[in-house]
Design a protein around this motif. Structure first.
Motif, mmCIF file in Angstrom:
data_model
loop_
_atom_site.group_PDB
_atom_site.id
_atom_site.type_symbol
_atom_site.label_atom_id
_atom_site.label_comp_id
_atom_site.label_asym_id
_atom_site.label_seq_id
_atom_site.Cartn_x
_atom_site.Cartn_y
_atom_site.Cartn_z
ATOM 1 N N ALA A 246 14.822 -1.123 -1.453
ATOM 2 C CA ALA A 246 13.410 -0.748 -1.575
ATOM 3 C C ALA A 246 12.513 -1.940 -1.263
ATOM 4 O O ALA A 246 11.452 -1.791 -0.642
ATOM 5 N N SER A 247 12.922 -3.137 -1.673
ATOM 6 C CA SER A 247 12.126 -4.335 -1.389
ATOM 7 C C SER A 247 12.015 -4.574 0.111
ATOM 8 O O SER A 247 10.940 -4.898 0.622
ATOM 9 N N VAL A 248 13.129 -4.428 0.812
ATOM 10 C CA VAL A 248 13.108 -4.611 2.266
ATOM 11 C C VAL A 248 12.227 -3.555 2.925
ATOM 12 O O VAL A 248 11.452 -3.849 3.847
ATOM 13 N N LEU A 249 12.303 -2.316 2.449
ATOM 14 C CA LEU A 249 11.503 -1.233 3.008
ATOM 15 C C LEU A 249 10.017 -1.482 2.789
ATOM 16 O O LEU A 249 9.195 -1.262 3.694
ATOM 17 N N VAL A 250 9.653 -1.943 1.603
ATOM 18 C CA VAL A 250 8.245 -2.241 1.315
ATOM 19 C C VAL A 250 7.753 -3.373 2.202
ATOM 20 O O VAL A 250 6.621 -3.336 2.717
ATOM 21 N N LEU A 251 8.578 -4.390 2.400
ATOM 22 C CA LEU A 251 8.204 -5.487 3.295
ATOM 23 C C LEU A 251 7.957 -4.962 4.703
ATOM 24 O O LEU A 251 7.005 -5.374 5.385
ATOM 25 N N PHE A 252 8.788 -4.036 5.143
ATOM 26 C CA PHE A 252 8.618 -3.394 6.448
ATOM 27 C C PHE A 252 7.256 -2.698 6.515
ATOM 28 O O PHE A 252 6.521 -2.823 7.501
ATOM 29 N N CYS A 253 6.906 -1.971 5.458
ATOM 30 C CA CYS A 253 5.621 -1.262 5.422
ATOM 31 C C CYS A 253 4.450 -2.233 5.495
ATOM 32 O O CYS A 253 3.473 -2.005 6.226
ATOM 33 N N LEU A 254 4.530 -3.319 4.734
ATOM 34 C CA LEU A 254 3.438 -4.298 4.724
ATOM 35 C C LEU A 254 3.278 -4.962 6.091
ATOM 36 O O LEU A 254 2.159 -5.238 6.531
ATOM 37 N N LEU A 255 4.382 -5.219 6.763
ATOM 38 C CA LEU A 255 4.310 -5.800 8.106
ATOM 39 C C LEU A 255 3.633 -4.833 9.081
ATOM 40 O O LEU A 255 2.859 -5.256 9.951
#
Length: 532
Positions: A246-255
């Motif tokens: 989930a952390s990696v996915l959220v980072l993807f969204c923020l990028l």
């Protein structure tokens, strides 16, 4: 004292004007009850992001390295990134091309095509996947993921671009043409740059939908971060592996949000005045009329014809028995109930923030608005994981209750209500509200009688769009719904997962029927918003 001021203001317009101006200066940040309420809503909106940050910090560096830097995450990252990088450009080409054909050429039947190209948005992506699996059971991999994604999400680009094209000031194009530029050069040098904001916004929406989608990709066995997080959650409940994904996915969204913000650039797109009153000339297609029609027919058949055909085919194969299921009516009622509850709660929560942004723009309102947009970009699976963790550890009494589920809907769909309310409040002049107060009406009464009445249509439109989102929401509902909850989406998913395609067909059809008028409303609202 107040009565005396009101009477004086009523008899002396100069006094009334000065009172209004003084009131405006004295409420630079907005009424403190509204500000406090907006701060509380923003804190609620930050729960998913806070959960991800806390889970990452609590895991520790060793656990992060172990769970993030491994081949499985690399595979998921490659699948998800490839899906976004291939799907989004195709959606932009189809969306911009379709909008240009409809709004700026002599396309035969352009008014009908305008609605048809928006219609695929009424078909949930997981229903599209169900239809294509019915047509080709071997469909899968990156090709299957891109095919279903493009056919489901290109209207997210088409709708805003078509809205902008329909209201674009033709003076610039006429000036460019008078300087000797041909139609194609006018399009690429003048029109296309003015579509950048709409196309970039649509591309961002497509990207965020791709990151959040679960059902469509799980059905064709195409692994993305969302499908992997859900599988981890089901196997280990609130395990560290799911949290790290989930952390990696959220980072993807923020990028993605950062990339979209950078793509806007610093160019100005606003114009002073109403612009040219003449309608832009339509480019004559001539010999290209037939290829243009064939291209649109092909897109429509793939995006609308295939899913509707296969839903109808399974309905016919199942006969009247598929409509006699005991839980069909119950699923419809519960879907309507959750849709209405989610729409009302989300619209009510969005109203104070929209009011603050429009009536008291400043150092507080803008960051609060940005918080809601960022938080609402989080995929449903992340929002659900956050609410599961928080309720289990802090308020177990409300774990897996309707309150939490409706709260998740509010987190996911706040921007849909907020954008509409902002437009509605912008059309309700604050001077009318202030004049009512200057004439002796208490602020609350003046707001209810003046501002709320003028903003009511926009509020209804925003609520309708939230309702559309709730009807088609699957991931958060699967994780958060109370025991015994049966919505159209969850029942469709349960039956289609058991390869009971005939049993799933009525649920698919009802979702499409409920979504169709809301999709049309979104199309109409976009046209109106572009003209403001």
């Amino acid at each position: 004292m107040t009565s005396s001021k009101s009477t004086t203001a009523a008899r002396n317009p100069g006094v009334k004007t000065s009172l209004i101006a003084a009131g405006s200066r004295g409420s630079r940040l907005g009424p403190w009850p509204v500000v406090v309420l907006c701060l509380l809503i923003a804190a609620f909106s930050l729960l998913p992001l806070g959960f991800v940050a806390a889970a990452t910090v609590n895991a520790g560096w060793d656990t992060i390295v172990k769970l993030v830097f491994r081949p499985r995450v690399g595979e998921l990252l490659l699948n998800t990134a490839s899906l976004v990088l291939i799907t989004v450009p195709i959606c932009v080409v189809i969306g911009v091309g379709g909008a240009w054909l409809v709004e700026r050429t002599s396309l035969a039947g352009n008014k009908a095509w305008a609605v048809i190209l928006a219609a695929p948005l009424a078909i949930p992506a997981f229903v599209n996947s169900y239809a294509w699996i019915s047509a080709d059971p071997t469909l899968g991999g990156i090709f299957g993921g891109v095919l279903i994604s493009v056919l489901s999400y290109f209207p997210l680009v088409y709708i805003p671009v078509a809205a902008v094209l329909s209201r674009l000031d033709p003076a610039l194009e006429q000036s460019a043409a008078s300087l000797g530029l041909g139609p194609w050069k006018v399009f690429f040098r003048v029109v296309l740059p003015q579509l950048r904001l709409a196309a970039a916004g649509g591309a961002l929406l497509v990207s965020l939908h791709l990151l959040a989608e679960y059902g469509a990709f799980a059905m064709i066995a195409f692994d993305t971060f969302t499908t992997a997080i859900y599988d981890q959650f089901r196997s280990t409940f609130n395990g560290a592996a799911a949290n790290m994904l989930a952390s990696v996915l959220v980072l993807f969204c923020l990028l993605l949000l950062l990339a979209e913000s950078r793509s806007r650039g610093s160019a100005r797109y606003a114009r002073v005045g109403a612009g040219a009153q003449s309608n832009p000339g339509r480019l004559r297609l001539g010999l290209y009329q037939v290829p243009a029609q064939l291209a649109l027919v092909a897109v429509s058949i793939l995006a609308l014809g295939v899913p509707l055909w296969h839903v109808g085919r399974w309905l016919i194969a199942g006969g009247s028995a598929v409509w006699e299921r005991d839980d069909l009516l119950n699923a419809l009622v519960q879907t309507l109930g959750y849709g209405l509850a989610g729409a009302v709660l989300t619209t009510v929560l969005a109203f104070p923030l929209a009011y603050l942004v429009i009536r008291h723009p400043g150092p507080i309102s803008k960051p609060l608005e940005a918080v809601n947009y960022i938080s609402s970009s989080m995929p449903g699976i992340v929002v659900a994981l956050a609410l599961v963790t928080i309720t289990v550890h802090n308020v177990p009494a409300i774990y897996q209750t309707s309150l939490v589920l409706v709260g998740a809907y509010a987190l996911l769909f706040m921007p849909r209500a907020l954008v509409n309310l902002r437009a509605g409040l912008a059309q309700a002049p604050r001077e009318l509200d202030e004049a009512a107060q200057a004439l002796g009406k208490p602020p609350l009464i003046a707001f209810l009688r003046v501002t709320l009445r003028l903003a009511a249509p926009a509020a209804a439109g925003g609520a309708a769009l939230v309702f559309l989102g709730v009807v088609n929401e699957l991931t958060a509902t699967l994780l958060l719904a109370p025991n015994g909850t049966r919505t159209l989406a969850t029942q469709f998913w349960a039956l289609s997962s058991e390869i009971d395609y005939m049993g799933a067909a009525p649920y698919a059809l009802l979702m499409i029927v409920l979504s169709a008028p809301m999709t049309y409303l979104l199309f109409v609202q976009s046209k109106k918003a572009a003209g403001q």
